[in-house]
Design an enzyme around this catalytic site. Structure first.
Site, PDB file in Angstrom:
ATOM      1  N   SER A  93       0.787  -1.164   0.105  1.00 31.98           N
ATOM      2  CA  SER A  93      -0.059  -0.098   0.026  1.00 31.98           C
ATOM      3  C   SER A  93       0.831   1.065  -0.019  1.00 31.98           C
ATOM      4  CB  SER A  93      -0.956  -0.013   1.501  1.00 31.98           C
ATOM      5  OG  SER A  93      -1.526   1.371   1.339  1.00 31.98           O
ATOM      6  N   TYR A  96      -1.494  -0.034  10.622  1.00 26.64           N
ATOM      7  CA  TYR A  96      -1.628  -0.244   9.096  1.00 26.64           C
ATOM      8  C   TYR A  96      -0.299  -0.101   8.418  1.00 26.64           C
ATOM      9  CZ  TYR A  96      -3.424  -0.914   4.485  1.00 26.64           C
ATOM     10  OH  TYR A  96      -3.816  -1.032   3.061  1.00 26.64           O
TER      11      TYR A  96
END
Length: 252
Positions: free
Chosen positions: A148, A161
């Site tokens: 990501s 995250y």
């Protein structure tokens, strides 16, 4: 693009979004695809569509956050098709929110799936990828890790995250250095905002904040990321695309 006929690809997180689009794209290029995910009905439906279009697909129900399940998934792929040329580690979840007072079970779920699950699949797959690279007419095999933009740029409200995705990026580069001389390419993709169901896994207040941030831009589609993966794995053996950051044009 060169074709993928005669190759076998395993895609995790293949029940929706980027994983489903990638399975479809690789099958369209001639690969036999194994679609792995927890949601049996989704992967079986997708496998049926691929077969109906003339492709070869196998649906596997699995939870790759379990080491045993991840290894069994890879071994079943090789038992079924005799080889493994491409592993796309796509399974993951994004649970955002402030670090202060965060539910620790959310952090644990992300570490177990986003990082450990990817590592388990990679560990199980590497011997087969090395074998495929050694005996394939293509002279190469591919490990593609879907990370990501959060694996490159930390942001308030996504600490855990960020940690998992920074881990994916670091792990990918270290593994790449180990196996690249043996013609296993390792690529990490770092997408920004993509129109998938990932955000829907968050608490309502987090979803609202996400909408405020991204509601007025046109996000990328899962097929855009799948097309990028297809590009990566169809390069000539002597070319390795190691890292790609992808953002919607309007994402700051």
């Amino acid at each position: 693009m060169t074709g993928l006929e005669g190759t076998v690809a395993l895609v995790t997180g293949a029940s929706s979004g980027i994983g489903a689009a990638t399975g479809t794209a690789l099958a369209g290029l001639g690969a036999a695809v194994v679609l792995a995910a927890r949601r049996t009905d989704r992967v079986e439906e997708l496998a049926g569509k691929i077969r109906a279009s003339g492709g070869t697909a196998l649906a596997l129900t699995t939870d790759i956050s379990s080491e045993d399940a991840a290894r069994a998934c890879v071994e079943r792929t090789v038992a079924e098709f005799g080889r493994l040329d491409t592993l796309v580690n796509n399974a993951g979840t994004m649970l955002l929110g402030p670090a202060v007072g965060a539910p620790l079970d959310e952090w644990q779920r992300m570490v177990e799936l986003n990082l450990l699950g990817l590592m388990y699949c990679t560990h199980a797959a590497l011997p087969f990828l090395l074998s495929a690279a050694a005996d394939s007419p293509r002279q190469v095999a591919d490990l593609v890790n879907v990370s990501s933009i959060a694996g490159r740029f930390p942001r308030s409200g996504s600490a855990a995250y960020n940690a998992t995705k920074f881990g994916v990026t670091g792990f990918s580069e270290a593994v790449r250095q180990e196996v690249t001389r043996r013609h296993v390419r390792v690529s990490v993709l770092e997408p920004g905002a993509v129109e998938t169901e990932l955000v829907s896994h968050n608490r309502p207040e987090i979803q609202e904040r996400h909408q405020q941030r991204f509601g007025d831009i046109t996000k990328m589609e899962a097929a855009d990321i799948a097309d990028t993966i297809a590009f990566v794995v169809t390069r000539p053996w002597y070319m390795s695309v190691n890292e790609i950051v992808l953002r919607p044009t309007e994402q700051e």
